[in-house]
Enzyme design. Structure first.
Site, mmCIF file in Angstrom:
data_model
loop_
_atom_site.group_PDB
_atom_site.id
_atom_site.type_symbol
_atom_site.label_atom_id
_atom_site.label_comp_id
_atom_site.label_asym_id
_atom_site.label_seq_id
_atom_site.Cartn_x
_atom_site.Cartn_y
_atom_site.Cartn_z
ATOM 1 N N ASP A 326 0.859 -1.184 0.000
ATOM 2 C CA ASP A 326 0.000 0.000 0.000
ATOM 3 C C ASP A 326 0.899 1.239 0.000
ATOM 4 O O ASP A 326 2.104 1.165 0.222
ATOM 5 C CB ASP A 326 -0.949 -0.015 1.210
ATOM 6 N N GLU A 526 -10.117 7.342 4.612
ATOM 7 C CA GLU A 526 -9.067 6.758 5.449
ATOM 8 C C GLU A 526 -9.080 7.351 6.861
ATOM 9 O O GLU A 526 -10.129 7.609 7.426
ATOM 10 C CB GLU A 526 -7.706 6.896 4.761
HETATM 11 C C1 BGC Z 1 -5.079 3.149 0.524
HETATM 12 C C2 BGC Z 1 -5.423 2.122 -0.517
HETATM 13 C C3 BGC Z 1 -5.387 2.740 -1.863
HETATM 14 C C4 BGC Z 1 -4.037 3.360 -2.114
HETATM 15 C C5 BGC Z 1 -3.902 4.035 -3.442
HETATM 16 C C6 BGC Z 1 -3.816 3.872 0.200
HETATM 17 O O1 BGC Z 1 -3.611 4.926 1.085
HETATM 18 O O2 BGC Z 1 -4.945 2.529 1.798
HETATM 19 O O3 BGC Z 1 -6.688 1.573 -0.231
HETATM 20 O O4 BGC Z 1 -5.674 1.780 -2.838
HETATM 21 O O5 BGC Z 1 -3.792 4.338 -1.110
HETATM 22 O O6 BGC Z 1 -4.616 5.208 -3.506
HETATM 23 C C1 BGC Z 2 -3.222 9.785 -1.917
HETATM 24 C C2 BGC Z 2 -4.042 8.572 -1.720
HETATM 25 C C3 BGC Z 2 -3.437 7.796 -0.645
HETATM 26 C C4 BGC Z 2 -3.223 8.628 0.610
HETATM 27 C C5 BGC Z 2 -2.532 7.839 1.671
HETATM 28 C C6 BGC Z 2 -3.086 10.546 -0.633
HETATM 29 O O1 BGC Z 2 -2.306 11.678 -0.819
HETATM 30 O O2 BGC Z 2 -3.800 10.577 -2.879
HETATM 31 O O3 BGC Z 2 -4.086 7.798 -2.884
HETATM 32 O O4 BGC Z 2 -4.289 6.746 -0.380
HETATM 33 O O5 BGC Z 2 -2.487 9.773 0.344
HETATM 34 O O6 BGC Z 2 -2.097 8.584 2.751
#
Ligand code: BGC
Ligand code: BGC
Length: 871
Positions: A326, A526
């Site tokens: 991830d 998130e």
């Molecule tokens: C998330 C994932 C996601 C990835 C790409 C991560 O922060 O936990 O679920 O697919 O970012 O955006």
């Molecule tokens: C990104 C996401 C990612 C996230 C994780 C964001 O800046 O755009 O894709 O999941 O950071 O912290």
């Protein structure tokens, strides 16, 4: 490390602190593991094919080590160009939550297609005399439709889909999503999420279908089948099909307190049979990619768990596809940085998601491969898996996106057939929790008043992961072809000869027959969505007041509640005649009107068929959310609950519900917000500067210690957190996390005390104080370029903000000596601050230069005259 949880027992409230339960340093010993607890190998249709293995063998035999390492890395479009992609021959490219062509998330589908074409075409130029070119796979988070792209069909988020209990429709949603993803030349979606949510305070609860492992397993298979097609069938990964990835392996839905990226302490049997339930089903349905999770299990980050990734997933479960990491999650492994992490590859990650860190990671991994820190066999195994997936998915045969047969399907993006599926999903996902006196269904010939923040806001009804990561900056104009909930109501009512009037504040000229009030959570994604309690909108009861006002007038009140999780809404339910849990329905808001209103001829057009996929809480802080047996303790509405028009007229009465939150706060005990490199849950450190744009800020996490701020750099060590303001932009440091009303008499003596050390004296005024949640924060426009833009928006009802001037104190403080400073909430109140919605008790800002280290921040009781400044 020390973690504390507030527990509520029948007669006492207290905090339990567990010492040493997060044991980064003491993972379970291998002889304590029990691989036989795990599901036996899934039957993996079509994973091993002789022609595929031959192709892979041929490539592996002729690739250089550099080429192999390249395959094992995925970069984000914000940090790589097609030319660099061609040069480094990376295995994959992604567009993360906030990334878009030309850095414009509102760009056209055509710009997306051009971009994916450029990267894919670059990868087709990586062939050489030794072997053919190895195409990339491009990944995107199409987690509720291809919702990053303007004009796409946006399906309900997973929590709503869980309430449908309709696996056949899930498969059609998967197929429709795949077509919309394929329409922009993307080959891979980071879906489905098969988390089995335990504690809905988790900010990603809405990405979980259900708390039921069985339902999650059923849906995992349906979604994978819909996205990719059925292995062995001619259309498996044919035109318009998209690779799935199953995430997040493992235990993401079971972290303590529902903290995102946190610690899961489930017993191994629970991990195997509850949290892992979706994996065997998805793998059997043909899933070729699994994404590892940010969380840890019993002290070990999943990204470094050889046991779970290699022994269990690839060994016991027999998974032959590849594991992707991830987003920079590997940097959370002790000893790793986002630029360098052999431990993740050694544990079994095959491809690391290194959005902005890919280049240094490439150099370091190559060095480690040469030095045998990562043995050749591990490299070959990882690359074999990646190439196998590409071959099985037909990626070697795919043309550059602009020349694919699906390229001319661009109008399939948001097409009518897909929207019809989404509208059906909205109807099926609605759960009727209360229907006093059979208020629903309404006659479409009525006069309805449509009220509430969510009534005409497609962004709010779509939630996070919409256009951008958080999904909280969208307006209706960003959703061509979509329908707000109000627009859907209006269409049905107008067609039948009734009237629907939108009223922001609930006022009306002509008395309505019913009021439909649409309200709920604002979008988040998130960890931004982690909450301390399940109480809906603690501290800001405007929606409740509105419901009560209409109710008191004798107008039937229909609540449409938008949320990413089940929440404690007893007062809102009491103030409503009918209450519908609508989750995050997405772009087809008319699906709600479909069920609320009778057909024009008076018959029932669509009954409620949705049933809760998660239990609905009776209190804001259930002492325990779910036990191992999957029984929520004393829920208000159990999983499976849901009323309808056909059967439940008598059950539709809901007795008056207890409105006490039962979460008394011990206001006498000092509360530590921060102490030496550790923020106490639910608090977090947030940073913002004018350059980030209105209302935007960055939360410091273990994952994100760097900040994209121009004006403020922070670092932490055992002394505490050091902020270095450089004067480039006005910047704010704050600690926030729990909104609270500090107007009670007991709070008159609450003070904020912090210990600090000046390393560089301020060169401009420094302000300190508290920040409030502004009314409907998304609608506040910060004056661009105004000095303290983000700070001023959060003024707690006063002209100059709930702030004190700390400049002379800091200028006169000796350098590098620890001092303590405190300020009383009473002084801020005396200066006119409205302390009813304080969400950050501690905020410090300057537009000049300043360097200081803060070792501790506490809420204390300060008897005696309020402290309003001074040393
Ligand atoms: C998330 C994932 C996601 C990835 C790409 C991560 O922060 O936990 O679920 O697919 O970012 O955006
Ligand atoms: C990104 C996401 C990612 C996230 C994780 C964001 O800046 O755009 O894709 O999941 O950071 O912290």
């Amino acid at each position: 490390m020390r973690i504390c949880m507030r527990v509520i027992l029948p007669f006492t409230v207290g905090a339990i602190c567990v010492l040493g339960t997060i044991r980064a340093a003491t993972p379970l010993q291998s002889d304590q593991m029990q691989p036989r607890l795990w599901p036996a190998p899934a039957h993996q249709a079509g994973f091993r094919q002789a022609n595929v293995e031959a192709l892979v063998d041929g490539l592996l035999a002729n690739m250089t080590l550099e080429e192999k390492v390249g395959q094992m890395i995925q970069a984000d479009i914000a940090s790589i160009t097609p030319a660099q992609q061609r040069q480094y021959k990376l295995g994959s490219i992604l567009a993360g939550g906030g990334a878009a062509p030309g850095n414009d998330v509102r760009t056209t589908p055509k710009a997306w297609l051009d971009l994916t074409d450029a990267f894919f075409s670059a990868s087709l130029e990586t062939g050489n005399a030794a072997h053919r070119a190895i195409p990339i796979i491009f990944g995107i988070d199409a987690v509720h439709g291809n919702a990053k792209v303007i004009g796409a069909t946006i399906f309900p988020h997973n929590v709503g889909l869980g309430a449908m209990h309709d696996a056949a429709l899930m498969r059609r949603i998967g197929a429709a999503t795949a077509e919309e993803v394929a329409a922009i030349g993307v080959d891979w979606t980071f879906a489905p999420t098969v988390a089995v949510v335990r504690d809905p305070r988790w900010g990603r609860s809405y990405e979980s279908y259900s708390e039921s492992p069985d339902l999650v397993a059923q849906y995992a298979a349906a979604m994978v089948g819909g996205l990719q097609g059925t292995p062995g069938d001619a259309d498996f990964m044919g035109p318009g099909r998209t690779l799935a990835s199953v995430k997040h392996f493992l235990g993401d839905g079971g972290t303590l307190g529902g903290r995102d990226q946190g610690e899961d302490q489930a017993a191994e049997a629970v991990l195997a049979h509850v949290h892992a339930a979706g994996y065997p089903a998805a793998i059997e349905a043909g899933a070729l990619i699994v994404m590892a999770s940010y969380n840890s299990w019993r002290g070990t980050k999943l990204h470094s768990s050889h046991y779970l990734l290699t022994d269990i997933l690839k060994g016991r479960m027999g998974f032959d596809g590849f594991v992707v990491g991830d987003w920079n999650a590997h940097e959370q492994i002790p000893g790793c940085t986002k630029f360098d992490c052999p431990a993740a590859y050694l544990a079994g990650i095959d491809m690391l998601m290194a959005p902005d860190s890919w280049q240094a990671l490439y150099d370091n991994t190559l060095r480690e491969a040469r030095a045998n820190v990562i043995p050749a066999a591990r490299i070959d195994d990882a690359v074999r898996r990646i190439l196998r997936v590409k071959a099985l998915a037909g990626i070697f045969e795919r043309l550059p996106p602009q020349r694919r047969p699906d390229a001319d399907k661009l109008d399939g993006l948001g097409g009518a057939a897909h929207r019809a599926i989404a509208r059906q999903a909205v109807r099926e996902s609605l759960v009727l929790l209360k229907n006093e006196a059979g208020r629903l269904p309404l006659s479409p010939r009525s006069r309805v008043l449509v009220v509430g923040q969510g009534a005409d806001d497609i962004g709010m009804q779509s939630g996070g992961w919409t256009i951008d990561w958080q999904g909280d900056h969208n307006s209706n104009e960003d959703f061509p072809g979509a329908t707000s909930i109000f627009a859907g109501i209006k269409a049905i009512v107008a067609a039948a000869g009734g009237t629907a009037v939108l009223s922001a504040d609930g006022s009306f000229d002509a008395r309505p027959d019913a009021a439909i009030v649409v309200y709920g959570e604002s979008p988040y994604a998130e960890f931004e969505g982690d909450r301390e309690t399940l109480e809906y909108s603690p501290g800001d009861k405007r929606d409740l007041k509105l419901l009560r006002r209409l109710h008191a007038l004798g107008i039937p009140v229909i609540s449409i509640f938008l949320s990413g999780r089940a929440m404690w809404v007893n007062p809102e339910i009491n103030a409503s005649d009918a209450f519908v849990a609508a989750w995050l329905p997405g772009s087809e808001g008319e699906g709600i009107a479909d069920v609320l209103f009778r057909a024009a001829d008076g018959s029932i057009a669509h009954d409620f068929t949705g049933r809760l996929g998660v239990s609905w809480p009776r209190t804001p802080m259930p002492a325990k959310f779910l036990d191992v047996e999957e029984q929520a303790r004393d829920p208000l509405f159990a999983r499976g609950y849901g009323l309808d028009y056909a059967h439940t007229a008598s059950a539709a009465r809901v007795a008056h519900l207890d409105e006490q939150t039962h979460v008394p706060v011990d206001r006498n005990a000092p509360e530590t917000l921060y102490r030496a490199a550790h923020v106490t849950a639910p608090w977090s450190i947030y940073l913002a500067d004018a350059g980030l744009g209105a209302g935007a800020e960055v939360r410091l996490t273990t994952a994100r210690q760097d900040s994209p701020l121009r004006g403020l750099l922070v670092s932490q060590d055992t002394n505490g957190v050091t902020g270095r303001w450089n004067g480039a932009a006005p910047s704010v440091f704050r600690i926030a996390g729990r909104m609270r009303d500090y107007r009670s008499p007991a709070d008159a003596s609450t003070a904020i005390e912090f210990r600090y050390r000046i390393e560089q004296a301020p060169t401009a005024p420094v302000l300190i104080g508290v920040r409030c949640v502004p009314p409907y924060y998304r609608h506040i426009a910060d004056a661009p370029g105004s000095g303290m833009a983000t700070l001023n928006a959060w003024k707690c009802g006063t002209e100059h903000g709930a702030l004190l001037d700390l400049t002379t104190t800091l200028q006169s403080a000796p350098l590098n000596a620890w001092r303590t400073y405190s300020y009383s909430l009473a002084c801020l109140a005396a200066r006119g601050a409205d302390l009813s919605t304080v969400e950050a008790p501690f905020a410090i800002a300057t537009s000049g230069q300043l360097a200081l280290t803060i070792s501790e921040v506490r809420l204390i009781r300060h008897e005696g005259p309020p402290r309003c400044g001074g040393g």
